[in-house]
Design an enzyme around this catalytic site. Structure first.
Site, short mmCIF file in Angstrom:
data_model
loop_
_atom_site.label_atom_id
_atom_site.label_comp_id
_atom_site.label_asym_id
_atom_site.label_seq_id
_atom_site.Cartn_x
_atom_site.Cartn_y
_atom_site.Cartn_z
N GLU A 268 -22.57 27.79 17.22
CA GLU A 268 -23.07 27.53 15.86
C GLU A 268 -21.96 27.66 14.81
O GLU A 268 -22.16 28.31 13.78
CB GLU A 268 -24.24 28.45 15.52
CG GLU A 268 -25.49 28.14 16.32
CD GLU A 268 -26.75 28.87 15.83
OE1 GLU A 268 -26.62 29.96 15.26
OE2 GLU A 268 -27.84 28.31 16.02
N ASP A 341 -34.26 28.97 22.23
CA ASP A 341 -34.00 29.96 21.18
C ASP A 341 -35.21 30.80 20.82
O ASP A 341 -35.85 30.53 19.80
CB ASP A 341 -33.49 29.24 19.93
CG ASP A 341 -32.92 30.21 18.90
OD1 ASP A 341 -32.78 31.39 19.23
OD2 ASP A 341 -32.62 29.77 17.78
N GLU A 363 -31.08 39.18 26.24
CA GLU A 363 -31.20 39.41 24.79
C GLU A 363 -32.61 39.00 24.39
O GLU A 363 -33.01 37.85 24.58
CB GLU A 363 -30.16 38.58 24.02
CG GLU A 363 -30.29 38.69 22.50
CD GLU A 363 -29.21 37.91 21.73
OE1 GLU A 363 -28.05 37.86 22.17
OE2 GLU A 363 -29.56 37.35 20.66
N GLU A 369 -38.65 36.02 14.24
CA GLU A 369 -38.16 34.79 13.60
C GLU A 369 -39.08 33.60 13.85
O GLU A 369 -39.41 32.86 12.93
CB GLU A 369 -36.75 34.47 14.14
CG GLU A 369 -36.22 33.13 13.65
CD GLU A 369 -34.82 32.80 14.17
OE1 GLU A 369 -34.24 33.61 14.90
OE2 GLU A 369 -34.33 31.71 13.83
O1 GCW Z 1 -32.15 31.89 16.47
C1 GCW Z 1 -31.01 31.45 15.84
C2 GCW Z 1 -31.17 31.91 14.45
C3 GCW Z 1 -29.89 32.25 13.76
C4 GCW Z 1 -29.10 33.18 14.66
C5 GCW Z 1 -28.80 32.46 15.96
C6 GCW Z 1 -28.09 33.35 16.96
C7 GCW Z 1 -27.70 35.01 14.03
O2 GCW Z 1 -31.89 30.95 13.73
O3 GCW Z 1 -30.21 32.86 12.54
O4 GCW Z 1 -27.92 33.64 14.06
O5 GCW Z 1 -29.99 32.07 16.57
O6 GCW Z 1 -28.79 33.93 17.78
O7 GCW Z 1 -26.89 33.45 16.92
#
Ligand code: GCW
Length: 691
Positions: A268, A341, A363, A369
């Protein structure tokens, strides 16, 4: 009445009526002792002092009983495990004694007996990941600002009030066996490794230490060039290697028990070894070598995906499998439970069990979220239980994710599990009273990855809500159990499935409103021009006139092939693919026949409807428990449930009406009609962006 007597009167009123008011700040640690205990312990240390203090404060066993605390090596005890009997706690370490004491007190409070038994942790390291930024904000935080960091104005100053809060935080963690905390966001600030910032880390570490909590940091991979004045951060460059060695030495000088680094690299947009043409292994190993002499570890995240890939879910496996066996033994690859995710439901990430020569750690995301923030009551333990018990089949039947990560199958030098924290400055720590249960559940499962969510909910509820004064009164206890414990436990255990039903049933995923990137609320329609396609819901649901779902079979993205047989064939075939994952692995026609005889379209509608009804039922059940709980927590939860019901309705209406444009079929007539217009919902979404 004059002013003074007015005040006295109000204080009186407050103390009379608010005697039982609870704001949730005490978490699951509310118990007060009901008698005295005679503690025998030969040694003294700050950790043992805490153990003694906890016993005196919360002892609910026999009045005047004798309890011996013994630090003595025993081969059957692993790490900071302990041996427990009615009158003795024995452990290899002082921390083991503290954990044993917390377990003993928990048994007393929850009415569980103690046989002579040994309890060893499933994982060596049980770590919270705080996504806290140095300016005090928290990425995906829904419980106020950071307990560790302030806005820039206050800088890195440390107050006594803060230290006190950290102590309470450390105590809560220790009580459930958490032994590590990454103090800052994986999207790390380059300032993290500056001397001023490290001074603050030292202060925090000192408060956490007696509770057995090691401090870890997230750092930017490009720190050598960002703050070290070097021209590069290439992991094979000798100056870079030296820079990290020196920096690590500097850290251990002030934090001698420092745990290590958590790294988000080449992910990212974060810098990483790939920027220099190097691999994840090159990067991780270089840092691991710097930490090795001090016993530190690298937790290297596998959360990688690139724009425009055909299937984001395939990427981590593709990038990391070729590196299996290439990592140092103090590197652990940190892998999210699901391949996309933290969605409400995903199959497990296929890297689990597949990487056989590398330590791998799960993790989990405690902060909600994608599961309703701190607005919705969603107990995540059922999801984690499902994940940990998933069979990877990598080394035959029974190669569960739990066993492939805890050292039972593969000889990992280090074992660990991480949870992204849901903790902030809110009085009740987690925003929603029931979100505390997710923090609690993470710790308990990290300690024992075989624990059931049912047991965890049961103990958490008893400790968090049982009426204090009634403990000994059997009739009242059973009254409370019948009318509070049982129905509320039921709510908790059903809550995650309900959230899946009203948001992303049957394997749908990532269909959130994209605007403002909140990941709250539906947005299957969200796909503005120019947005990366893998950040838009249509990439995931692929609804069209022929059907819906992501084809991950061998004819599609091929993701099924990353799983071991028999899973791979099971997922490949829609007839054998579990229906909870149907649209994850398949693009199926709207009139596809489901196992219950309904066509897919109808099933989808009924499932959304079911989800809404489930939350409405939670609401009714909650209202009934009012006499058995303090007023404040009752009404806090009641009002959040109202909002949850409304939002579940929005999910249902938004998704059904949107998908109906493709299915071109009627919504089954025996379910409640939508109450929102699709146009309105889509516009509301757009309105938000303009605000
Ligand atoms: O789930 C996504 C989130 C990001 C997060 C990323 C990650 C910390 O939207 O906010 O960043 O994953 O896990 O690195």
């Amino acid at each position: 009445m004059n002013m003074k007597s007015n005040i006295v009167f109000f204080i009186l009123i407050l103390t009379t009526f608010n005697l039982h008011a609870e704001d949730g700040h005490n978490l699951w640690l509310r118990a007060k002792s009901t008698g005295s205990v005679n503690i025998v312990c030969e040694r003294r240390s700050s950790t043992l002092d805490i153990a003694k203090q906890e016993l005196e404060q919360s002892w609910q066993g026999k009045d005047g009983a004798k309890l011996v605390l013994t630090v003595k090596k025993d081969k059957a005890i692993k790490y900071d495990g302990f041996k427990l009997s009615d009158n003795e706690v024995q452990a290899n370490t002082e921390l083991g004694i503290l954990y044993g004491v917390y377990e003993l007190l928990r048994r007393q409070q929850t009415g569980q007996t103690i046989q002579n038994e040994i309890s060893n942790p499933s994982y060596e390291r049980r770590v919270l990941n705080h996504w806290d930024n140095l300016d005090g904000s928290i990425e995906r935080g829904y419980a106020g600002r950071s307990i560790f960091w302030h806005d820039n104005e206050k800088g890195y100053a440390v107050t006594d009030k803060e230290k006190n809060l950290w102590k309470e935080y450390a105590r809560a963690n220790a009580s459930i066996g958490i032994n590590g905390a990454v103090l800052n966001n994986v999207n790390s600030s380059k300032l993290m490794l500056t001397p001023q910032c490290l001074e603050k880390v030292k202060a925090i570490a000192e408060v956490l230490r007696p509770y057995g909590i090691k401090t870890y940091l997230s750092v930017k991979f490009s720190s050598p060039s960002l703050i070290g004045g070097l021209k590069t951060s290439d992991p094979l460059n000798p100056e870079v290697i030296k820079w990290w060695k020196d920096k690590v030495k500097e850290i251990y000088k002030i934090v001698p028990d420092f745990g290590g680094f958590l790294i988000k690299a080449s992910s990212e947009g974060q810098p990483g070894p790939q920027d220099y043409g190097r691999s994840h292994a090159d990067g991780a190993n270089m840092m691991a070598d710097a930490l090795k002499p001090f016993g530190g570890i690298i937790m290297w995240r596998a959360f990688v995906y690139e724009a425009n890939s055909k299937d984001r879910a395939c990427q981590a496996y593709k990038e990391f499998m070729p590196l299996d066996g290439k990592f140092r033994d103090n590197v652990i690859i940190q892998v999210k439970n699901g391949p996309v995710d933290f969605q409400p439901r995903e199959p497990f990430t296929p890297l689990f069990g597949a990487m056989k020569k590398t330590s791998v750690m799960p993790e989990l995301q405690i902060t909600q979220e994608y599961l309703g923030h701190s607005i919705q009551l969603v107990f995540l333990a059922t999801m984690w239980e499902e994940f940990l018990k998933s069979d990877t089949y990598q080394e035959g039947v029974g190669s569960t994710v739990a066993r492939t990560t805890d050292g039972s199958i593969f000889p990992q030098k280090h074992t660990a599990i991480a949870g992204v924290a849901n903790i902030g400055l809110d009085t009740n720590w987690s925003g929603h009273h029931f979100a505390q249960a997710n923090w609690y559940a993470f710790g308990r499962m990290a300690w024992n990855n075989q624990l059931t969510s049912e047991k965890i909910a049961d103990e958490w509820l008893k400790q968090t809500f049982s009426p204090k004064e009634e403990k000994a009164e059997n009739s009242n206890v059973s009254d409370w159990q019948k009318n509070f414990l049982i129905p509320v436990k039921q709510i908790m255990l059903e809550s995650r499935e309900a959230a899946v039903h009203y948001s992303m049933p049957l394997g749908l995923h990532h269909i959130f409103a994209g605007i403002k990137n909140t990941h709250y609320g539906p947005g299957p329609w969200f796909a503005p021009k120019g947005t990366r396609i893998d950040w838009t819901p249509p990439y995931y649901h692929k609804a069209d006139s022929t059907g819906i779902g992501f084809d991950r079979t061998t004819k599609g993205s091929g993701a099924v092939s990353q799983y071991h047989e028999p899973l791979s064939s099971q997922f490949e075939n829609p007839a054998t693919c579990p229906e909870i994952y149907l649209l994850w692995f398949h693009h199926v026609p709207w009139d596809y026949k489901m196992k219950d005889g309904r066509i897919l379209w109808d099933e989808l509608c009924y499932t959304y409807e079911k989800g809404v009804n489930e939350v409405r039922q939670f609401q009714k059940d909650w209202d009934k428990i009012q006499p058995y709980i303090d007023a404040q927590r009752f009404s806090d939860v009641q009002s959040k449930l109202r909002r949850q019901c409304r939002d579940a309705q929005i999910w249902k209406d938004g998704c059904i009406l949107y998908f109906q444009q493709y299915s071109r079929r009627p919504i089954p007539f025996d379910i409640e009609r939508p109450v929102y217009d699709l146009n309105y919902l889509m516009k509301t979404d757009l309105y938000d962006i303009l605000k």
